[in-house]
Design a protein around this motif. Structure first.
Motif, short mmCIF file in Angstrom:
data_model
loop_
_atom_site.label_atom_id
_atom_site.label_comp_id
_atom_site.label_asym_id
_atom_site.label_seq_id
_atom_site.Cartn_x
_atom_site.Cartn_y
_atom_site.Cartn_z
N MET A 123 0.84 -1.20 0.00
CA MET A 123 0.00 0.00 0.00
C MET A 123 0.87 1.24 0.00
O MET A 123 1.87 1.31 0.73
N HIS A 124 0.52 2.20 -0.80
CA HIS A 124 1.24 3.48 -0.82
C HIS A 124 0.40 4.49 -1.57
O HIS A 124 -0.58 4.12 -2.25
N GLN A 125 0.76 5.75 -1.43
CA GLN A 125 0.03 6.77 -2.18
C GLN A 125 0.95 7.95 -2.51
O GLN A 125 1.31 8.16 -3.64
N CYS A 126 1.38 8.72 -1.48
CA CYS A 126 2.07 9.98 -1.76
C CYS A 126 3.53 9.80 -2.18
O CYS A 126 4.09 10.61 -2.89
N ARG A 127 4.16 8.73 -1.72
CA ARG A 127 5.59 8.45 -1.93
C ARG A 127 6.48 9.54 -1.37
O ARG A 127 7.63 9.71 -1.81
N SER A 128 5.98 10.34 -0.45
CA SER A 128 6.79 11.43 0.09
C SER A 128 6.77 11.49 1.61
O SER A 128 7.23 12.46 2.20
N GLY A 129 6.19 10.48 2.26
CA GLY A 129 6.22 10.45 3.72
C GLY A 129 5.09 11.19 4.40
O GLY A 129 5.14 11.38 5.61
N THR A 130 4.07 11.59 3.64
CA THR A 130 3.02 12.38 4.29
C THR A 130 1.71 11.63 4.51
O THR A 130 0.97 11.97 5.43
N CYS A 131 1.38 10.62 3.72
CA CYS A 131 0.03 10.04 3.83
C CYS A 131 -0.06 8.90 4.84
O CYS A 131 -1.15 8.57 5.29
N GLY A 132 1.06 8.26 5.17
CA GLY A 132 1.05 7.17 6.16
C GLY A 132 0.64 5.82 5.59
O GLY A 132 0.62 4.82 6.30
N SER A 133 0.33 5.75 4.29
CA SER A 133 -0.18 4.50 3.72
C SER A 133 0.84 3.37 3.70
O SER A 133 0.47 2.20 3.75
N CYS A 134 2.13 3.70 3.61
CA CYS A 134 3.15 2.67 3.40
C CYS A 134 3.79 2.22 4.72
O CYS A 134 4.90 1.70 4.72
N MET A 135 3.07 2.41 5.82
CA MET A 135 3.66 2.11 7.13
C MET A 135 3.84 0.61 7.34
O MET A 135 3.01 -0.20 6.96
N ARG B 36 7.84 2.43 10.48
CA ARG B 36 8.58 3.15 9.44
C ARG B 36 7.66 3.41 8.25
O ARG B 36 6.76 2.63 7.96
N LEU B 37 7.94 4.52 7.54
CA LEU B 37 7.27 4.79 6.27
C LEU B 37 8.23 4.35 5.17
O LEU B 37 9.32 4.91 5.01
N LEU B 38 7.83 3.34 4.43
CA LEU B 38 8.78 2.67 3.53
C LEU B 38 9.14 3.51 2.31
O LEU B 38 10.15 3.26 1.67
N CYS B 39 8.32 4.53 1.99
CA CYS B 39 8.64 5.36 0.82
C CYS B 39 9.82 6.29 1.09
O CYS B 39 10.36 6.88 0.15
N VAL B 40 10.19 6.45 2.35
CA VAL B 40 11.33 7.32 2.69
C VAL B 40 12.31 6.56 3.59
O VAL B 40 13.01 7.16 4.39
S1 FES Z 1 3.36 6.46 0.45
FE1 FES Z 1 2.58 8.10 1.66
S2 FES Z 1 3.82 8.02 3.44
FE2 FES Z 1 4.68 6.56 2.12
#
Ligand code: FES
Length: 340
Positions: free
Chosen positions: A41-53, A81-85
């Motif tokens: 799961m992911h969305q923003c790829r920038s550490g803001t949405c929390g989806s990739c926790m 951890r947020l995996l996108c960052v």
């Molecule tokens: S994809 Fe949004 S915080 Fe990682």
């Protein structure tokens, strides 16, 4: 070909399925998963949405320094951890709280059913999915709505529950120059089509109905709480003792009081406390904030808490609840970060 310096990361899902990926130096764990066709799961790829926790079970997965993220310091110290960052400097095992079969977000269309203004800056947007389209979600999660006529997307928690599908409802706080706000104040009309993508987020109702629940919400942060309450109400079996503490700036900014009254009528184990920052003259509401409205007698060591609102409210609520004896692992939070 895999670099000798690559780290071996085991992704463990809630259905106990495990999948291994190789994470190259300089590559985030999410980038590596995508390159390996692993649908995290992911969305923003920038550490803001929390989806990739994900939670680190063993080894090192480190968030990149200097990147502003929505993860709270205490969540990091608990291994989240947020995996996108995040990089993987060593082999590691990480745990997801969703199954490997999770289908992830979808894109669907919905029609505007109604738009009501609950306060000068709070819109109640009601949509209905287009025929033949569907969106599964868990109460507490959010979706993205595309601002019509633009390539801009905005994230909103659902106030409705799955039982209401194909209807979807949102509480949207409108800001003076926000693009979605401009659309809602200007061109929005019944039967217009909106694009939706989702669901996203790891803030959702868990299956611990045996424990007492505390919910603390600031402003439109009440939306995911109502979605959770309506889901609890529809579940068979014992309803948990639940205290919703809801805060707004003043009486002119207060909304949804009748909706909350209805929930206390439907769910006899629910108590609602309303706090206002400012009170002029007589008022049936308490002056103060929704965090301090929670007292020692309201919690026990097994209580679970859900928090949704601006970052200062979340921080204050964490500290207050921990000082009252709540275990940090029983506190779940969603911060509002404005994209407007
Ligand atoms: S994809 Fe949004 S915080 Fe990682």
């Amino acid at each position: 070909m895999t670099s000798a310096a690559a780290s071996h990361v085991v992704c463990r899902f809630s259905d106990e399925v495990e999948t291994s990926i190789e994470v190259l130096p300089g590559q985030t764990v999410l980038e590596s998963a995508i390159a390996n066709d692993l649908p995290l799961m992911h969305q923003c790829r920038s550490g803001t949405c929390g989806s990739c926790m994900a939670k680190v079970v063993s080894g090192d997965v480190e968030m990149r320094s200097g990147v502003a993220t929505s993860l709270l310091a205490r969540e990091q110290s608990e291994g989240l951890r947020l995996l996108c960052v995040s990089d993987a400097p060593s082999d590691a095992i990480i745990q997801f709280d969703y199954p490997s079969t999770s289908s992830g977000p979808v894109k669907v269309n919905a029609f505007v059913d109604a738009l009501d203004w609950l306060a000068s800056d709070v819109a109640h947007l009601k949509l209905e999915l287009a025929e033949g389209q569907w969106l599964d979600f868990t109460p507490g999660q959010f979706v993205r709505l595309r601002v019509p006529g633009t390539n801009d997307w905005r994230s909103y928690s659902l106030v409705s529950s799955e039982q209401a599908l194909p209807k979807l409802e949102f509480l949207i706080r409108c800001l003076p120059e926000g693009k979605m706000s401009e659309y809602l104040r200007g061109d929005a009309a019944v039967d217009q089509v909106l694009e939706i993508e989702g669901p996203f987020g790891s803030f959702y109702l868990r299956d611990d109905m045996g424990a007492d629940h505390i919910m603390i919400a600031g402003g439109t942060g009440v939306a995911p709480m109502i979605s959770m309450l309506d889901t609890m109400r529809h579940k068979s079996g014992r309803k948990p003792k639940t205290l919703l503490s809801f805060g707004c700036a003043d009486e002119s900014a207060l909304f949804f009081t009748e909706e909350l009254d209805l929930r206390t009528f439907w769910m006899r184990t629910l108590e609602v406390r309303i706090s206002l920052d400012r009170i002029d003259g007589d008022s049936e509401y308490a002056e103060g904030n929704p965090v301090n409205a929670i007292q020692a007698g309201d919690v026990n060591e097994d209580t679970v808490a859900y928090l949704c609102g601006p970052p200062p409210m979340i921080d204050a609520a964490f500290s207050h609840l921990e000082s009252l004896g709540l275990r940090s692992e029983n506190i779940r939070a969603e911060q509002f970060l404005s994209s407007e």
